[in-house]
Design a protein around this motif. Sequence first.
Motif, mmCIF file in Angstrom:
data_model
loop_
_atom_site.group_PDB
_atom_site.id
_atom_site.type_symbol
_atom_site.label_atom_id
_atom_site.label_comp_id
_atom_site.label_asym_id
_atom_site.label_seq_id
_atom_site.Cartn_x
_atom_site.Cartn_y
_atom_site.Cartn_z
ATOM 1 N N CYS A 1 0.851 -1.185 0.000
ATOM 2 C CA CYS A 1 0.000 0.000 0.000
ATOM 3 C C CYS A 1 0.891 1.241 0.000
ATOM 4 C CB CYS A 1 -0.915 -0.014 1.227
ATOM 5 S SG CYS A 1 -1.898 1.480 1.408
ATOM 6 N N CYS B 1 -7.079 1.725 3.321
ATOM 7 C CA CYS B 1 -6.748 3.023 2.744
ATOM 8 C C CYS B 1 -7.644 3.323 1.550
ATOM 9 C CB CYS B 1 -5.279 3.052 2.325
ATOM 10 S SG CYS B 1 -4.154 3.074 3.739
ATOM 11 N N CYS C 1 -4.370 -0.613 0.104
ATOM 12 C CA CYS C 1 -4.974 -1.715 0.839
ATOM 13 C C CYS C 1 -6.453 -1.388 1.036
ATOM 14 C CB CYS C 1 -4.261 -1.889 2.180
ATOM 15 S SG CYS C 1 -4.544 -0.543 3.341
ATOM 16 N N LEU D 1 0.241 4.052 1.063
ATOM 17 C CA LEU D 1 -0.007 4.912 2.219
ATOM 18 C C LEU D 1 0.507 4.303 3.519
ATOM 19 C CD1 LEU D 1 -3.564 6.295 1.432
ATOM 20 C CD2 LEU D 1 -1.346 7.344 1.034
ATOM 21 N N CYS D 2 0.220 3.027 3.738
ATOM 22 C CA CYS D 2 0.588 2.435 5.025
ATOM 23 C C CYS D 2 1.573 1.278 4.865
ATOM 24 C CB CYS D 2 -0.664 1.973 5.765
ATOM 25 S SG CYS D 2 -1.496 0.586 4.980
HETATM 26 ZN ZN LIG Z 1 -3.002 1.154 3.341
#
Ligand SMILES: [Zn+2]
Length: 61
Positions: free
Chosen positions: A27, A49, A46, A29-30
């Motif tokens: 992902c 997100c 994911c 973002l994370c």
């Molecule tokens: Zn994520």
Amino acid sequence: MSESTSYCAPEPAPKPEPATEGPFAACVLCQEPTEYPESTKGITLCPVCAWQEAQRNACSG
Ligand SMILES: [Zn+2]
């Protein structure tokens, strides 16, 4: 009198094909593994997100 079309309709975003086997792309973002293959081009999110992005992109208010 005038008709007003002020309804909120979220646009469907193009999604890459989910993969059944790894390696999975992380992902953006994370950094959690997504359900998409590592070879997927573009932004991979994911489920968590992706949902948050959908909420952010939806009409606020
Ligand atoms: Zn994520």
